[in-house]
Each structure stands twice: as C-alpha cells, then as structure tokens.
Write a protein that holds these residues in place. Structure first.
Motif, PDB file in Angstrom:
ATOM      1  N   THR A 163     -14.241  19.456  12.872  1.00  0.00           N
ATOM      2  CA  THR A 163     -12.863  19.522  12.393  1.00  0.00           C
ATOM      3  C   THR A 163     -11.940  18.747  13.332  1.00  0.00           C
ATOM      4  O   THR A 163     -11.961  18.966  14.536  1.00  0.00           O
ATOM      5  N   CYS A 176      -8.141  18.202  14.456  1.00  0.00           N
ATOM      6  CA  CYS A 176      -6.842  18.863  14.361  1.00  0.00           C
ATOM      7  C   CYS A 176      -5.870  18.221  15.338  1.00  0.00           C
ATOM      8  O   CYS A 176      -6.212  17.958  16.490  1.00  0.00           O
ATOM      9  N   ARG A 197      -1.916  19.016  11.505  1.00  0.00           N
ATOM     10  CA  ARG A 197      -2.859  18.332  10.609  1.00  0.00           C
ATOM     11  C   ARG A 197      -4.291  18.789  10.889  1.00  0.00           C
ATOM     12  O   ARG A 197      -4.727  18.823  12.034  1.00  0.00           O
ATOM     13  N   SER A 256      -8.342  18.029   9.323  1.00  0.00           N
ATOM     14  CA  SER A 256      -9.164  17.236   8.406  1.00  0.00           C
ATOM     15  C   SER A 256     -10.632  17.530   8.664  1.00  0.00           C
ATOM     16  O   SER A 256     -11.048  17.844   9.785  1.00  0.00           O
ATOM     17  N   ARG A 281     -12.767  12.630   3.213  1.00  0.00           N
ATOM     18  CA  ARG A 281     -12.255  13.693   4.061  1.00  0.00           C
ATOM     19  C   ARG A 281     -11.139  14.433   3.333  1.00  0.00           C
ATOM     20  O   ARG A 281     -10.327  13.824   2.629  1.00  0.00           O
ATOM     21  N   VAL A 334      -7.803  16.672   3.846  1.00  0.00           N
ATOM     22  CA  VAL A 334      -6.767  16.829   4.871  1.00  0.00           C
ATOM     23  C   VAL A 334      -5.766  17.877   4.410  1.00  0.00           C
ATOM     24  O   VAL A 334      -5.319  17.852   3.257  1.00  0.00           O
ATOM     25  N   GLU A 385      -8.717  12.044   0.983  1.00  0.00           N
ATOM     26  CA  GLU A 385      -8.691  10.658   1.445  1.00  0.00           C
ATOM     27  C   GLU A 385      -9.659   9.773   0.680  1.00  0.00           C
ATOM     28  O   GLU A 385      -9.392   8.606   0.434  1.00  0.00           O
ATOM     29  N   LEU A 396       1.557  10.288   5.064  1.00  0.00           N
ATOM     30  CA  LEU A 396       1.041  11.631   4.859  1.00  0.00           C
ATOM     31  C   LEU A 396       2.071  12.466   4.113  1.00  0.00           C
ATOM     32  O   LEU A 396       2.413  12.203   2.990  1.00  0.00           O
TER      33      LEU A 396
END
Length: 258
Positions: free
Chosen positions: A113, A115, A128, A130, A139, A141, A167, A244
């Motif tokens: 992960t 982060c 964040r 993912s 991925r 997110v 993504e 984003l």
C-alpha cells in the motif's frame, strides 16, 4: 619459411575476461609452442597433443566466461523492485466497503500500500492511499480531502471529501463537497521527533459517507458506507497534483458549463 613470434598480433585487452585469455595465450600457448619448436612451422606439426590441450583449455575458459556472464544476467533479472510500503513501523492500513461501480471490501495492509499526505494549496490536507487493483491490473486510489484539519490536531465529526480513482481505466468518482462524508474521529501522532522539529505525522481516522461519489464522466456512482485508515501527513510538503481530487472536480464543473 620462418614463423616469428613477434609477427603474431597479440589480442587487445578490453575486459577482465579478454585479459584472462591474453594471459593464457602468453603463459600457456606460447610456452607449449616454444617447447615443440615454435621457431619453425614444422615444429608445430610435431606437437598435435599440445595443440589439443591448447584448444581444450581455450574452449573451457571461453565457456567459463560465458557462464559467468549468464549468471550475472540472471542475478540482475532477480533484482525486482521492492513492494511499496505505507509506514516504516508497519502500522499503515486502509479498510473500506465500496458498492456501486466498484464492488469491493478493501483490506489493505502496510505492505503493498502506498500512502502519502500533504497540505492542499487551498488549505487543509489531502491523504492518499493506493493499491494494486486486482480487477484490471491497474491501481485503485482513495483520496480524503480534509479542509478543516490543522497540523497535530485531533477532532471529531469533521467533514471530508472523498475521491475514488481507477488509474487503469482513467475513472474518477468524487463526492464533490464536504457535506456528504464525515470523519467520526481523527487524530495525529508525530512520526519522528517532536512536532516543531518534524512535521510528519501518523493520521488515524474512521468515517462514513451518506451520499455516493459520482463519476466525473458518465453516470456511475460509488458509495463508501464506512472506512477507516492509518496513513501519514507531511506538513512540509504541498500537494499540487490537480489531476486528482481538484482535477476531478474541475473537470465536472467544465462539463456542467458546456
């Protein structure tokens, strides 16, 4: 016809392996040739055993060189990049239930992960997470935008904006506002040193959404009835990635104007 030793061009050394062949030529080949009468061409004809030994040793050395090169290639192939991790102490995680366009029960541990957390240009923070999406190989997110949270602060019943991104497919879903999701509780713990010297924190939060995150393009929705996570925030860093959360909201606004 006389065969002169100095008339033979010596191989040019370009690497450690060709250097080994050079030394073998000087120490073994020429020595055997001299012992069999290297000063005359006919002398070489009197030493077929010596020539056999030379060929066998040369072939063996060449095979060893190629084997070493192949071994190095195999070692390089095995040096794959390490899997991403969230927090150095292994406490990072995210759990969430998704329904709608994405049906999933996310249980992301620290390993695998990614982060991050940083300050938003318009104030507040963005956290964040993912992880590899097993559905399409891309991925998934999750972004949590918390406008009212300050450095080192703990709070309850705090509004949060949630964005989900796939993504691999280029899909954006956003709650587009701070009135659709809430953090029941959130707290921050310094990761290194005291807050005034190190502005990196562990953030622990849990919350829920009463309205879905809607697709920026299309009609799909994703609902997060509950979520909780342990990630990080770096208050020395500023999140300027408008592709984003902010980018998704901007794109939605442009579509409404058209």
């Amino acid at each position: 016809m006389r065969l002169r030793r100095h008339s033979l061009p010596e191989p040019r050394i370009q690497s450690k392996h060709t250097g080994m062949l050079q030394r073998f030529y000087n120490d073994v080949v020429l020595a055997l040739g001299h012992g069999c009468g290297s000063s005359h061409l006919a002398g070489w004809r009197r030493c077929p055993p010596a020539l056999t030994i030379i060929c066998a040793l040369t072939l063996g050395l060449s095979c060893k060189v190629h084997a070493q090169a192949a071994g190095n290639d195999a070692d390089n192939a095995n040096n794959t990049p390490a899997a991403p991790t969230c927090l150095p102490d292994g406490s990072g995680s995210l759990k969430a239930r998704l329904s709608g366009a994405v049906q999933a029960e996310l249980v992301w541990g620290n390993e695998g992960t990614e982060c991050t957390g940083a300050v938003r240009p318009d104030g507040g923070i963005r956290v964040r997470f993912s992880h590899k999406d097993g559905v399409d190989g891309g991925r998934l997110v999750l972004l949590f935008g918390i406008a009212a949270l300050r450095e080192g602060q703990s709070a309850k019943a705090l509004p949060v904006n949630v964005t989900v991104i796939r993504e691999g497919l280029g899909e954006f879903y956003s709650t587009q506002g701070d009135n659709k999701c809430t953090l029941d509780e959130v707290r921050q713990e310094p990761l290194v040193g005291i807050p005034h010297r190190s502005r990196s924190y562990r953030i622990i939060a849990r919350g829920f959404c009463t309205h879905p995150a809607r697709a920026v393009r299309g009609n799909g929705v994703i609902l997060l009835p509950r979520f909780d996570y342990v990630g990080r925030i770096d208050f020395d860093a500023e999140d300027k990635d408008e592709t984003l959360e902010g980018g998704a909201m901007t794109a939605q606004g442009r579509m409404k104007q058209q």
